[in-house]
Motif scaffolding. Structure first.
Motif, PDB file in Angstrom:
ATOM      1  N   ARG A  94      40.172 -22.958 -70.399  1.00 56.69           N
ATOM      2  CA  ARG A  94      41.017 -23.841 -69.577  1.00 56.69           C
ATOM      3  C   ARG A  94      42.391 -23.214 -69.363  1.00 56.69           C
ATOM      4  NH1 ARG A  94      42.089 -26.025 -65.349  1.00 56.69           N
ATOM      5  NH2 ARG A  94      43.482 -27.793 -65.355  1.00 56.69           N
ATOM      6  N   LEU A  95      42.959 -22.610 -70.397  1.00 60.87           N
ATOM      7  CA  LEU A  95      44.256 -21.939 -70.249  1.00 60.87           C
ATOM      8  C   LEU A  95      44.161 -20.815 -69.221  1.00 60.87           C
ATOM      9  CD1 LEU A  95      45.267 -21.638 -74.009  1.00 60.87           C
ATOM     10  CD2 LEU A  95      46.304 -23.159 -72.316  1.00 60.87           C
ATOM     11  N   LEU A  96      43.123 -19.996 -69.324  1.00 59.33           N
ATOM     12  CA  LEU A  96      42.938 -18.895 -68.383  1.00 59.33           C
ATOM     13  C   LEU A  96      42.703 -19.411 -66.963  1.00 59.33           C
ATOM     14  CD1 LEU A  96      40.675 -16.585 -70.581  1.00 59.33           C
ATOM     15  CD2 LEU A  96      43.141 -16.382 -70.182  1.00 59.33           C
ATOM     16  N   GLU A  97      41.967 -20.513 -66.850  1.00 60.46           N
ATOM     17  CA  GLU A  97      41.683 -21.124 -65.550  1.00 60.46           C
ATOM     18  C   GLU A  97      42.970 -21.606 -64.866  1.00 60.46           C
ATOM     19  OE1 GLU A  97      39.762 -25.283 -64.892  1.00 60.46           O
ATOM     20  OE2 GLU A  97      38.126 -23.819 -65.098  1.00 60.46           O
ATOM     21  N   VAL A  98      43.872 -22.222 -65.630  1.00 56.38           N
ATOM     22  CA  VAL A  98      45.137 -22.707 -65.064  1.00 56.38           C
ATOM     23  C   VAL A  98      45.927 -21.543 -64.490  1.00 56.38           C
ATOM     24  CG1 VAL A  98      47.401 -23.640 -65.704  1.00 56.38           C
ATOM     25  CG2 VAL A  98      45.333 -24.812 -66.416  1.00 56.38           C
ATOM     26  N   VAL A  99      45.999 -20.447 -65.219  1.00 55.05           N
ATOM     27  CA  VAL A  99      46.729 -19.270 -64.737  1.00 55.05           C
ATOM     28  C   VAL A  99      46.054 -18.709 -63.483  1.00 55.05           C
ATOM     29  CG1 VAL A  99      47.505 -16.941 -65.312  1.00 55.05           C
ATOM     30  CG2 VAL A  99      47.623 -18.750 -67.034  1.00 55.05           C
ATOM     31  N   TYR A 100      44.729 -18.647 -63.496  1.00 61.73           N
ATOM     32  CA  TYR A 100      43.976 -18.149 -62.346  1.00 61.73           C
ATOM     33  C   TYR A 100      44.197 -19.026 -61.112  1.00 61.73           C
ATOM     34  CZ  TYR A 100      40.088 -16.697 -59.419  1.00 61.73           C
ATOM     35  OH  TYR A 100      39.333 -16.264 -58.349  1.00 61.73           O
ATOM     36  N   GLU A 101      44.206 -20.346 -61.302  1.00 61.51           N
ATOM     37  CA  GLU A 101      44.413 -21.275 -60.189  1.00 61.51           C
ATOM     38  C   GLU A 101      45.793 -21.100 -59.550  1.00 61.51           C
ATOM     39  OE1 GLU A 101      43.637 -25.081 -61.966  1.00 61.51           O
ATOM     40  OE2 GLU A 101      41.460 -24.840 -61.798  1.00 61.51           O
ATOM     41  N   LEU A 102      46.732 -20.564 -60.302  1.00 58.05           N
ATOM     42  CA  LEU A 102      48.073 -20.301 -59.770  1.00 58.05           C
ATOM     43  C   LEU A 102      48.130 -18.971 -59.020  1.00 58.05           C
ATOM     44  CD1 LEU A 102      50.168 -21.471 -62.835  1.00 58.05           C
ATOM     45  CD2 LEU A 102      49.997 -22.617 -60.612  1.00 58.05           C
ATOM     46  N   GLY A 103      47.050 -18.193 -59.064  1.00 59.56           N
ATOM     47  CA  GLY A 103      46.987 -16.937 -58.328  1.00 59.56           C
ATOM     48  C   GLY A 103      47.238 -15.690 -59.165  1.00 59.56           C
TER      49      GLY A 103
END
Length: 116
Positions: A94-103
């Motif tokens: 989830r932490l990695l996903e949040v960063v990915y969603e920000l680009g």
């Protein structure tokens, strides 16, 4: 008067093209301190794609907004984030996903005990 107006327009245009937030510190910190007793575990992430302090600020704010994240510190120069987690942390995915969603791209570097 026209010379001043043109100069002002060029200065403003340059500021817009340079990006936003670049005059702030390149280290963003949010939430409680990473040394807070609420932090029971720390994760270190490598983050690629940051280019200014605005990037660090956005990533920091989004990480701290997650339930279970007590604090986060993101540093532009190192391309790293240290995330302080509570006893009920979000998943690493989830932490990695949040960063990915920000680009941005992110990967887990290590897990560290706060006492270290």
């Amino acid at each position: 008067m026209r010379v001043r107006s043109r100069s002002l327009v060029l200065v403003l245009l340059g500021a817009l093209l340079a990006g936003s937030g670049c005059t702030r510190s390149t280290k963003a910190r949010a939430g409680a301190s990473l040394n807070s007793p609420e932090v029971v575990r720390r994760l270190e992430l490598a983050i690629e794609g940051m280019h200014c302090a605005g990037c660090t600020q956005v990533i920091t704010e989004e990480l701290v907004a997650l339930d279970g994240v007590v604090a986060a510190e993101v540093t532009l120069e190192t391309g790293r984030a240290i995330v302080g987690l509570s006893t009920s942390p979000p998943s690493t995915e989830r932490l990695l996903e949040v960063v990915y969603e920000l680009g941005y791209e992110a990967k887990l570097l290590e897990t560290a005990d706060p006492a270290q």
